[in-house]
Write an enzyme that holds these catalytic residues in place. Structure first.
Site, PDB file in Angstrom:
ATOM      1  N   CYS A   1       0.864  -1.173   0.000  1.00  0.00           N
ATOM      2  CA  CYS A   1       0.000   0.000   0.000  1.00  0.00           C
ATOM      3  C   CYS A   1       0.902   1.225   0.000  1.00  0.00           C
ATOM      4  CB  CYS A   1      -0.912   0.013   1.218  1.00  0.00           C
ATOM      5  SG  CYS A   1      -2.007   1.464   1.268  1.00  0.00           S
TER       6      CYS A   1
ATOM      7  N   GLU B   1      -3.841   0.564  -6.399  1.00  0.00           N
ATOM      8  CA  GLU B   1      -2.871  -0.470  -6.727  1.00  0.00           C
ATOM      9  C   GLU B   1      -2.728  -0.502  -8.245  1.00  0.00           C
ATOM     10  OE1 GLU B   1      -0.004  -1.904  -6.193  1.00  0.00           O
ATOM     11  OE2 GLU B   1      -0.900  -2.298  -4.221  1.00  0.00           O
TER      12      GLU B   1
END
Length: 258
Positions: free
Chosen positions: A2, A119
């Site tokens: 992340c 992402e």
């Protein structure tokens, strides 16, 4: 992993959603659609109150509150704050073993409210950004650990301490594996109290993502403008036309257009 997320809700809304006291003292950022490491952001913690001299009142009930922290964990024993640039994420599989993380995992856990995280799916040399979010609009509660750092060069004790955090990551679950093999650990609302409890030192059973929630996460193709951390605004989380693979075939995802 992340490395970027969106946080658009104000402290008042987050305080209501997380049943917490707002202690951000006006330091919270405005809506940020491109949160990156080293930024100061709102987190949720639960601690025992302190007396006027700063001593912890362990016999008093804990208080859940919103606090502003810097993204990138700096262990209390670090010599330089720059260490945090390499500790934005903590692997769930090894957090209890690594010296930089194990004490924080045992005693200093937090939640990081996010409207979703970004992402990138690699297709050949191309990376396609996706925004992972809840269709119902509620926050995703990313698992975090935190620590307080004081500059060892500040022998007079005049500098303010720096409170920092790291987001715990785990193996991707469900359809999220189609984008990346890692993801931030999300804490289900039913486990918020256990995760935040400063008196609970064993949390191994909470280090697995809530599969029921993961199965509902929307994988939204978004603009590659998010690649530049200087770009910001609600357009970054808007759905874009579905991309195709480099060979011209239909993309992996078959998602409805807004």
């Amino acid at each position: 992993m992340c490395g970027r997320y969106a946080a658009k809700k104000n402290p008042a809304d987050l305080a209501q959603e997380f049943d917490a006291v707002d202690e951000t003292d006006g330091k919270a950022r405005e809506a940020d659609y491109n949160v990156a490491p080293t930024k100061n952001v709102v987190t949720v913690v639960q601690r025992h109150p302190r007396d006027d001299e700063g001593q912890v009142l362990e016999d008093e009930p804990t208080v859940r509150s919103l606090r502003v922290m810097r993204w990138g964990l700096v262990p209390f024993w670090a010599k330089d704050v720059a260490v945090g640039n390499r500790m934005i994420n903590t692997r769930a599989e090894t957090a209890a073993e690594k010296p930089a993380f194990k004490k924080s995992l045992a005693r200093r856990r937090c939640l990081v409210p996010a409207d979703g995280w970004y992402e990138w799916r690699r297709t050949g040399k191309h990376k396609e950004p996706f925004f992972m979010t809840r269709p119902d609009g509620r926050s995703l509660s990313l698992a975090g650990i935190w620590d307080t750092w004081r500059d060892p060069k500040d022998t007079e004790g005049t500098a303010a301490p720096v409170v920092t955090f790291s987001i715990i990551t785990t193996n991707a679950a469900g359809r999220l594996t189609e984008v990346h093999d890692r993801m931030p650990l999300v804490i289900d609302e039913r486990n918020w109290a256990d995760w935040l409890d400063p008196d609970r030192t064993e949390v191994e059973e909470l280090l697995a993502p809530p599969m029921e929630l993961m199965d509902t996460i929307e994988l939204r193709p978004v603009s590659d403008r998010v690649n530049n951390v200087r770009n910001n605004g609600p357009d970054l989380i808007e759905r874009v036309e579905q991309a195709t693979d480099l060979d011209g075939t239909e993309a992996l995802f078959d998602l409805p257009k807004s």
